[in-house]
Scaffold this active site. Structure first.
Site, mmCIF file in Angstrom:
data_model
loop_
_atom_site.group_PDB
_atom_site.id
_atom_site.type_symbol
_atom_site.label_atom_id
_atom_site.label_comp_id
_atom_site.label_asym_id
_atom_site.label_seq_id
_atom_site.Cartn_x
_atom_site.Cartn_y
_atom_site.Cartn_z
ATOM 1 N N HIS A 1 0.833 -1.202 0.000
ATOM 2 C CA HIS A 1 0.000 0.000 0.000
ATOM 3 C C HIS A 1 0.871 1.257 0.000
ATOM 4 O O HIS A 1 1.227 1.785 1.055
ATOM 5 C CB HIS A 1 -0.900 -0.040 1.242
ATOM 6 N N LEU B 1 2.305 6.664 -4.754
ATOM 7 C CA LEU B 1 3.470 7.260 -5.422
ATOM 8 C C LEU B 1 3.111 8.549 -6.178
ATOM 9 O O LEU B 1 4.004 9.256 -6.638
ATOM 10 C CB LEU B 1 4.126 6.246 -6.375
ATOM 11 N N ASP C 1 -8.649 2.485 -3.260
ATOM 12 C CA ASP C 1 -8.192 3.079 -2.006
ATOM 13 C C ASP C 1 -8.206 4.610 -2.014
ATOM 14 O O ASP C 1 -7.831 5.249 -2.990
ATOM 15 C CB ASP C 1 -6.796 2.624 -1.623
ATOM 16 N N HIS D 1 -10.806 -0.392 0.826
ATOM 17 C CA HIS D 1 -10.697 0.704 1.798
ATOM 18 C C HIS D 1 -12.060 0.740 2.492
ATOM 19 O O HIS D 1 -13.019 1.278 1.944
ATOM 20 C CB HIS D 1 -10.385 2.006 1.049
ATOM 21 N N ASN E 1 -6.583 8.815 7.143
ATOM 22 C CA ASN E 1 -7.799 8.031 6.903
ATOM 23 C C ASN E 1 -7.418 6.570 6.654
ATOM 24 O O ASN E 1 -6.736 6.311 5.685
ATOM 25 C CB ASN E 1 -8.537 8.599 5.684
ATOM 26 N N ASP F 1 0.781 2.520 3.789
ATOM 27 C CA ASP F 1 -0.122 3.602 3.369
ATOM 28 C C ASP F 1 0.654 4.919 3.264
ATOM 29 O O ASP F 1 0.150 6.000 3.626
ATOM 30 C CB ASP F 1 -1.341 3.736 4.285
ATOM 31 N N HIS G 1 1.984 14.277 0.770
ATOM 32 C CA HIS G 1 1.150 15.417 0.388
ATOM 33 C C HIS G 1 2.005 16.673 0.319
ATOM 34 O O HIS G 1 2.874 16.888 1.167
ATOM 35 C CB HIS G 1 0.027 15.640 1.403
HETATM 36 O O1 DOR Z 1 -4.886 8.909 4.721
HETATM 37 C C1 DOR Z 1 -5.075 8.473 3.608
HETATM 38 N N1 DOR Z 1 -4.453 9.000 2.535
HETATM 39 N N2 DOR Z 1 -5.935 7.479 3.439
HETATM 40 C C2 DOR Z 1 -6.321 7.070 2.230
HETATM 41 O O2 DOR Z 1 -7.112 6.177 2.157
HETATM 42 C C3 DOR Z 1 -5.806 7.715 1.017
HETATM 43 C C4 DOR Z 1 -4.518 8.355 1.270
HETATM 44 C C5 DOR Z 1 -4.133 9.332 0.188
HETATM 45 O O3 DOR Z 1 -4.249 9.006 -0.994
HETATM 46 O O4 DOR Z 1 -3.639 10.400 0.543
HETATM 47 ZN ZN ZN Z 2 -7.122 3.905 2.224
#
Ligand code: DOR
Ligand code: ZN
Length: 430
Positions: A57, A60, A151, A178, A277, A304, A308
């Site tokens: 998970h 990228l 997801d 998810h 999340n 995960d 960002h």
């Molecule tokens: O915290 C999260 N960020 N949960 C997710 O399910 C998606 C992910 C994202 O793509 O940033």
């Molecule tokens: Zn997720």
């Protein structure tokens, strides 16, 4: 291809031995091996050797958000974290819902050459949850997709979920859900509970996750398909999975490092680095997740890794995107929460971070034993090292690690992908 004599590491934290790596495979294992002519030597006394880690998970962000991460920068972060294979999530822009996009991601991974990048295909076209994506074409593509996931979003429609589960059976695929009932999480900002009540923030109830997992294990059992549950975060989810496994349902599950360590009390800082999340839950949930991982109810630790850009994260809590970095700290957090706490030994860590995730993703040459004739994809870890997490030093393009300034145990010293070092002396080589 050069040969490597790796002297003295302890495979799975057991008895020290030497490993001779040649032509991409582990050619010999034993004490006092001599180096063939021209071979490189690596002094690994005191280090633990594990099969290269496999992440189920990873976000990228390429194509579409190359300002947050690229296949190359994420691959470098992965190699530095001890990974030799990652599954790249489908919530890119454009979405990875066609053979064209998954092949593009797969090719970018090959060009970077740091880890095997296995694209995840979207379950539904555009992640819209309305009709199935071209699952068969993605499976047949050069990327050979076996894991499908929307997801970031839940496949909320039960009939569509059932059809996806039935469809992927034809090519031994798995649907990675998810689990989040969207009607129960509208406007949610953090875990629903005492802390959320105190802060006046709308909560994600545990039931929103557990209801979908309960529904999906019943569906998977009914149609005899493989279901994988992403980032399990509550004690109730562990109980449902434990029940489903006693019924022989083909269900697997993962937990993230952050859900094994961090609690919802961190939301009191209002620092959006802790917004994720599913949300950080409670100490009771953490205890259940650790126990579920130790007894095999939860099959894998998956990062995960969710990079960002600054403007999406360093804003007020309500506006910030959910997600945190994970690749470079996952093994250290696993050592802290599982090995040093006495819940698991190194062999179990290898099982949950390499062997089982490779099996779930149907990666033939990853997650293999450290024995003669197996691919030389492995990681050497210094179990005694302690290091301080510095976001500025991350290989990721983003900086949103929840561990900034924290001291963590265990450091990746070297990573080998099929006999070639991708990380040496703690530094990426490519
Ligand atoms: O915290 C999260 N960020 N949960 C997710 O399910 C998606 C992910 C994202 O793509 O940033
Ligand atoms: Zn997720």
């Amino acid at each position: 291809m050069t040969a490597w004599l790796i002297r003295g590491p302890a495979p799975y934290g057991g008895e020290p031995t030497d490993l001779l790596v040649r032509d991409g495979v582990i050619a010999e294992v034993g004490r006092g091996l001599s180096a063939p002519r021209g071979a490189h030597r690596l002094d690994a006394v005191g280090l633990v050797a594990l099969p290269g880690l496999v992440d189920l998970h990873t976000h990228l962000r390429e194509p579409g958000r190359e300002d947050a991460e690229t296949v190359e920068t994420g691959s470098r972060a992965a190699a530095l974290g001890g990974y030799t294979a990652v599954h790249a999530m489908a919530n890119t822009d454009p979405v990875a819902d066609t053979a064209g996009v998954v092949e593009q991601v797969w090719r970018l991974g090959r060009e970077a050459g740091l880890v095997d990048v296995r694209p995840v295909g979207a379950v539904t076209a555009g992640l819209a949850g309305e009709r199935l994506a071209e699952l068969g074409a993605m499976a047949d593509s050069a990327a050979r997709v076996r894991v499908f996931s929307d997801d970031g979003r839940c496949v909320a429609d039960a009939a569509l979920m059932r059809r996806a589960l039935e469809y992927v059976k034809a090519f031994d695929g798995v649907v990675a859900q998810h689990a989040e009932e969207p009607r129960l999480t509208a406007g949610a900002q953090m875990n629903e509970g005492a802390v959320a009540a105190r802060l006046g923030l709308a909560g994600w109830p545990a039931a929103a996750e557990e209801a979908v997992i309960a529904r999906d294990v019943l569906l998977a059992g009914h149609v005899g398909s493989r279901l994988h549950v992403c980032h399990v975060s509550t004690a109730g989810s562990v109980a449902i999975l434990r029940w489903a496994k006693t019924k022989g349902t083909r269900v697997t599950a993962e937990v993230t490092p952050h859900h094994l360590l961090l609690t919802d009390e961190l939301a009191e800082t209002y620092d959006p680095v802790y917004k994720v999340n599913p949300p950080l839950r409670t100490a009771e949930d953490i205890a259940a997740l650790r126990a579920g991982l130790a007894d095999g109810t939860i099959d894998a630790v998956a990062t995960d890794h969710a990079p960002h850009a600054l403007e999406d994260k360093e804003t007020e809590w309500g506006a910030a995107r959910p997600g945190m970095l994970g690749l470079e700290t996952a093994l250290s957090v696993a050592v802290l929460t599982l090995v040093e706490s006495g819940v698991m030994d190194w062999r179990a860590v290898a099982d949950r971070m390499s062997v089982r995730p490779a099996r779930i993703g149907r990666l033939g040459d990853a997650g293999r034993d450290l024995t003669e004739g197996e691919p030389a994809s492995l990681v050497l870890v210094d179990p005694a090292a302690r290091w301080q997490v510095d976001p500025a030093a991350s290989a990721s393009r983003s900086r949103n690690t929840p561990y900034a300034g924290r001291e963590l145990p265990a450091r990746v010293v070297a990573t080998f992908l099929r006999g070639e070092p991708t990380v040496f002396d703690g530094k990426a080589l490519l």
